[in-house]
Write a protein that holds these residues in place. Structure first.
Motif, mmCIF file in Angstrom:
data_model
loop_
_atom_site.group_PDB
_atom_site.id
_atom_site.type_symbol
_atom_site.label_atom_id
_atom_site.label_comp_id
_atom_site.label_asym_id
_atom_site.label_seq_id
_atom_site.Cartn_x
_atom_site.Cartn_y
_atom_site.Cartn_z
ATOM 1 N N HIS A 1 -2.895 -1.345 12.437
ATOM 2 C CA HIS A 1 -3.561 -0.319 13.314
ATOM 3 C C HIS A 1 -3.702 -1.093 14.662
ATOM 4 O O HIS A 1 -4.750 -0.905 15.217
ATOM 5 N N THR B 1 1.240 -1.899 9.031
ATOM 6 C CA THR B 1 -0.044 -0.950 8.745
ATOM 7 C C THR B 1 0.244 0.069 7.471
ATOM 8 O O THR B 1 -0.378 -0.063 6.680
ATOM 9 N N THR B 2 1.647 0.746 7.539
ATOM 10 C CA THR B 2 2.037 1.229 6.275
ATOM 11 C C THR B 2 1.753 0.779 4.781
ATOM 12 O O THR B 2 1.269 1.109 3.954
ATOM 13 N N GLU C 1 -1.842 -0.097 3.970
ATOM 14 C CA GLU C 1 -2.557 0.823 3.784
ATOM 15 C C GLU C 1 -2.103 1.454 2.771
ATOM 16 O O GLU C 1 -2.891 2.058 1.463
ATOM 17 N N ASP C 2 -0.691 1.564 2.192
ATOM 18 C CA ASP C 2 -0.359 1.890 0.859
ATOM 19 C C ASP C 2 -0.911 1.174 -0.475
ATOM 20 O O ASP C 2 -1.147 1.710 -1.495
ATOM 21 N N ARG D 1 -10.332 -5.876 4.295
ATOM 22 C CA ARG D 1 -10.617 -5.766 5.894
ATOM 23 C C ARG D 1 -11.215 -6.653 6.750
ATOM 24 O O ARG D 1 -10.815 -7.019 7.865
#
Length: 124
Positions: A27, A56-57, A60-61, A69
């Motif tokens: 991000h 990022t992907t 988040e996946d 986080r």
């Protein structure tokens, strides 16, 4: 140094893709995760697969917790040069729609199977 202090290019991140020097971005924030590799609950290989890149992907996946986080914040070294949060959100929307469709399929298939079983039993 906080993530707000330094802008880092994708080319610079790409130079940090080794076990002894591993960075990635999530991000738009760049993280030096070298000292966290051995402690990562999913194993260091998972993180090394994305070292030197945008993660990022993948991040988040997996669906990381708020605790994960917050842990990640400790390793921030700068901001990704040219990062556009609006473009990132737009790119994430098709993935959300796709997962929504697959979850609908996950509901629809069992309903159809149960209906077929009931119909078969009724006919027999």
């Amino acid at each position: 140094m906080g993530a707000d202090d330094k802008t880092i290019s994708a080319e610079e991140i790409a130079k940090h893709s080794a076990k002894t020097d591993a960075w990635f971005s999530i991000h738009g924030i760049v993280y030096n995760i070298t000292n966290y590799l051995e402690d990562h609950p999913g194993g260091e290989e998972v993180m090394l697969d994305r070292a030197g890149q945008d993660a990022t992907t993948d991040f988040e996946d997996v669906g990381h917790s708020e605790e994960a986080r917050k842990e990640l914040e400790k390793f921030a070294v700068g901001k990704l040069e040219g990062y556009d949060p609006a473009a990132s959100k737009a790119a994430a929307k098709p993935a959300e729609k796709a997962s929504g469709g697959s979850s609908m399929l996950g509901v629809l298939v069992p309903v159809v199977l149960v209906g077929a079983a009931v119909a078969y039993r009724f006919i027999m």
